[in-house]
Design an enzyme around this catalytic site. Structure first.
Site, mmCIF file in Angstrom:
data_model
loop_
_atom_site.group_PDB
_atom_site.id
_atom_site.type_symbol
_atom_site.label_atom_id
_atom_site.label_comp_id
_atom_site.label_asym_id
_atom_site.label_seq_id
_atom_site.Cartn_x
_atom_site.Cartn_y
_atom_site.Cartn_z
ATOM 1 N N ASP A 171 0.808 -1.230 0.000
ATOM 2 C CA ASP A 171 0.000 0.000 0.000
ATOM 3 C C ASP A 171 0.842 1.281 0.000
ATOM 4 O OD1 ASP A 171 -1.553 -2.240 0.805
ATOM 5 O OD2 ASP A 171 -3.033 -0.958 1.758
ATOM 6 N N GLU A 194 -4.520 1.952 -2.878
ATOM 7 C CA GLU A 194 -5.753 2.431 -2.237
ATOM 8 C C GLU A 194 -5.555 3.660 -1.360
ATOM 9 O OE1 GLU A 194 -7.782 0.227 0.719
ATOM 10 O OE2 GLU A 194 -6.052 0.106 2.010
ATOM 11 N N ASN A 195 -4.296 3.911 -0.934
ATOM 12 C CA ASN A 195 -4.021 5.081 -0.093
ATOM 13 C C ASN A 195 -3.133 6.094 -0.799
ATOM 14 O OD1 ASN A 195 -3.570 2.390 1.938
ATOM 15 N ND2 ASN A 195 -5.169 3.815 2.502
ATOM 16 N N HIS A 251 -0.721 -2.887 6.379
ATOM 17 C CA HIS A 251 0.375 -1.911 6.307
ATOM 18 C C HIS A 251 1.608 -2.350 7.101
ATOM 19 C CE1 HIS A 251 -2.000 1.806 4.693
ATOM 20 N NE2 HIS A 251 -2.489 0.686 4.209
ATOM 21 N N HIS A 304 -6.767 -8.279 -0.169
ATOM 22 C CA HIS A 304 -6.764 -7.122 0.719
ATOM 23 C C HIS A 304 -7.652 -7.445 1.919
ATOM 24 C CE1 HIS A 304 -5.828 -2.847 1.174
ATOM 25 N NE2 HIS A 304 -7.027 -2.722 1.732
ATOM 26 N N HIS A 318 -10.436 1.371 0.596
ATOM 27 C CA HIS A 318 -10.433 2.823 0.368
ATOM 28 C C HIS A 318 -10.663 3.193 -1.106
ATOM 29 C CE1 HIS A 318 -9.433 4.024 4.420
ATOM 30 N NE2 HIS A 318 -8.502 3.099 4.466
#
Ligand SMILES: [Fe+2]
Ligand SMILES: [Fe+2]
Ligand SMILES: [Fe+2]
Ligand SMILES: [Fe+2]
Ligand SMILES: [Fe+2]
Ligand SMILES: [Fe+2]
Ligand SMILES: [Fe+2]
Ligand SMILES: [Fe+2]
Lengths: 261, 261, 261, 261
Positions: A8, A39-40, A178, A151, A68
């Site tokens: 990520d 996604e981040n 993460h 995920h 996200h």
């Protein structure tokens, strides 16, 4: 065939880590395919067209997403139009975008990529296990080289997916927590597995966010506005070697790089 | 001062891993203190007097627990009587047993050990952050060497605890997910940190449980009876060196050992 | 056409309430069809063949279930063989038993019954909304009279189901919380709706369980063994009148009866 | 002594319901004290100074809150300064505002009001049971008339609170689910109880929100922007008569009123 899968990417620091460290990785390991979870990537939450363009320009071929995915308004159109960005395939029918793709990496090599989301502690979606098998079998009509980005939050669900798909896909790599896990291995059936690839972003942070903000939230239970942390960056990834004839993984290697910025 | 912290010991295979591999670790690394998480030591869930006795006999000095602490009926009495077994300190007032202890490891060396449980996706307990600080400050009147086992699910909560206690305790080690993470480090204030130490038990399993049973549960959503897996075992741990004068960690090293059985 | 729908029957006291109070209801209101939620009928959790037989003998035509459906081992065979017991239809493909049925209540009257489970705070199942519509449309080829038991926790999900199916089915009745709600109404499209029918069992209890046990659990966070409470009983239900030609509900009436035992 | 407790007021329609229907209630039932849950009073989420002022002007004496207490930025200052607005008392030490108050309703009558939040499916806060008892005992030094607003999701937790405080407080009324329950009663020890008072706001809605928006969210799992619904309004409340000498409840009556707007 060699795949680099990057964990990520969080906000500007994550993109700086890609800018600074991906060239080295490309030169050193010469992956045929670079996939990253994005996604981040935009400000810590979601994705936008310029952020996606920047990451593609740096050498990333495919972006996967997660819970996200829709945080930025532009994401719906972006995922409809951009075939190189995937969202979890187990969103309900009619969801914008696509959950898997087959990408040509050399004249004669194609790789299938599937993005899935877990359900434990996360989202009420379709069964990722059944769908994974269905999609993997469909893709195997074209290529035996298949990478799954699962995920998910719970380790039980992620490890289960690895064993469930062992022998059917080339690799199951987890994202979302993460934090890189130390359990990379090749399962008996030939599937490379890791519970979580980790995070690409600010090192002195809580999952990419400023430490004091997250701590304040836990201590006070008051709402806070998350801000991406600053300071030195890291890039976390795995490198997977796949036999193009069999689709079996031959090696998986964890990578943790630290930037100067 | 050197501490060996062993990740969740799961059932008979986990105890066999301890039997087979701990002597090597004791000989090779000569830790002054051996702590292990024992919440799954008895048949995969909970602890019993004979299982605890076996582990103490093998050279473990202190057992920490977690959400499975009360799975076995005998646990209530056991934890009342046995000061070397801790349960999360943030259980409510009146809970049997104790949440922290101070143990003398050499004539002149004492180490405080605190067991805490996370609340995210887990249990409705007292705030582990506030209590951690309170207990750490209390223990520091006796010794600056303090080890915290934070038994928690969410990476955010665990990393936050590390930063929150940085400089106040010698080490914050996470347990519960049964997957070792690759993020061991010394935080700037001198606290050794790892999100999860990992699992000690059967290697080809889903967190210690037979793979086919857990997969069946996810696929069918039917109730299943978990059984501890068989086959080759692993022992996962961290080794932490602490300066006895300052209480600061000087090194943290991840360990992953594989048994022959 | 008149349907009596009885809320979750809890253990022996619930069955005594049925024994004592259902004859009065049958005599007084003369329902053409009696449906009851039986997920807690056997000792507070699940269903067994003798318990099901007892309830059918008392005049219940169809039993619906919920998250406790598999608590008793015998349930799998029972639901495979007994077409009058439904489990939530949104369990995955391959689950034993069936999620809906069409029952003939008079020579010329048939009623479809669908059992569904919510996902919020509950179970990771297929989307109950999409499946409800699919099944309702399929059943409407045979009959317009359709009753849905939506076994769910969150009021938002239950109210949403009511509005989503309004005009497509005759009634959406909620179960699972064991507390009758005061919001019975006919929605604009002709669908009778109530968020929860309530509980049939011991009145001085916490959802059917002994109060001191549940309180102990909340206060101590220790595991407890739930026991069905004793003392005076209640039967909670709704009575729904449906126009056989249109399938529209014409009336919904809440019932709360108290037994002498 | 008569208390009117009004369920969660949602946005402008909720305030219109108060404007239109509270005068009738004041005239008809002549309550000595009017309490309302105001956590959704400002635009569906949170509270602001003008919204609070409007509600106080209409005749509400005390506002309780819940999980939406901090949704509006102004809430922190507002709750620090305005003693007539409570937030759940089991927020951690140091939280702005107060969790209980004692209000003088006539020259010689004082009533204690406690606001608490549940933890099941909701927030990681201090134990509401232990705190409830502590606060109730403290308030009883001043007055035996005590009203508890227990803002919680799970029926088990709410019913447990009723039994736990039975005989110690005058009333335990639940809020948060926005659906009035049909279980108002006086428990054996003299405590009036209802699982949920219900919602004051737009009637044709899902908990106050536009139906199509909530349904879209459940069907698509995509993010949506909640909007308060329009159309005819309802006011849901309970009326509780308390014996000022003993603090025991003598009656509890559910109210559901519908406005013309
Ligand atoms: Fe992420
Ligand atoms: Fe994520
Ligand atoms: Fe464990
Ligand atoms: Fe655990
Ligand atoms: Fe039930
Ligand atoms: Fe249920
Ligand atoms: Fe509310
Ligand atoms: Fe609320």
């Amino acid at each position: 065939m060699r795949v680099l899968m990057i964990g990520d990417i969080v906000g500007r620091p994550g993109r700086k880590a890609v800018q600074e460290l991906l060239p080295y990785l490309l030169h050193e390991y010469r992956p045929d395919l670079v996939v990253a979870n994005g996604e981040n990537a935009a400000g810590g939450n979601g994705i936008t067209p310029p952020v996606a363009a920047e990451l593609f320009n740096r050498g990333i071929h495919v972006l996967t997403m997660g819970n996200h995915v829709w945080d930025k308004r532009e994401a719906e159109n972006l995922l409809e139009e951009e075939a190189r960005i995937l969202r979890p395939a187990n969103y309900p029918d009619g969801t914008p975008g696509r959950g898997y793709t087959i990408i040509r990496v050399k004249e004669d090599l194609q790789v299938g990529i599937i993005n899935l989301s877990g359900r434990i502690f996360l989202s009420t979606l379709e069964c990722p296990f059944r769908l994974a098998r269905l999609l993997a079998e469909e893709i195997r009509a074209t290529t035996r080289m298949i990478l799954v980005d699962f995920h998910a939050e719970a380790t039980s669900e992620k490890v289960a997916m690895g064993w469930y798909l062992d022998g059917l896909v080339s690799a199951v790599v987890g994202t979302h927590t993460h934090i890189q896990t130390a359990d990379a291995r090749i399962l008996p059936g030939g599937t490379a597995y890791i519970t979580d690839v980790g995070m690409t972003g600010p090192r002195d942070s809580i999952l990419g966010v400023k430490t004091e903000i997250v701590i304040k939230k836990f201590i006070t239970q008051m709402p806070v506005r998350f801000e991406v942390a600053t300071g030195p960056v890291q890039l976390e990834a795995v490198l997977i070697d796949i036999n193009p004839d069999t689709g079996r993984a031959e090696a998986i290697q964890r990578l943790q790089l630290y930037g100067t910025s």
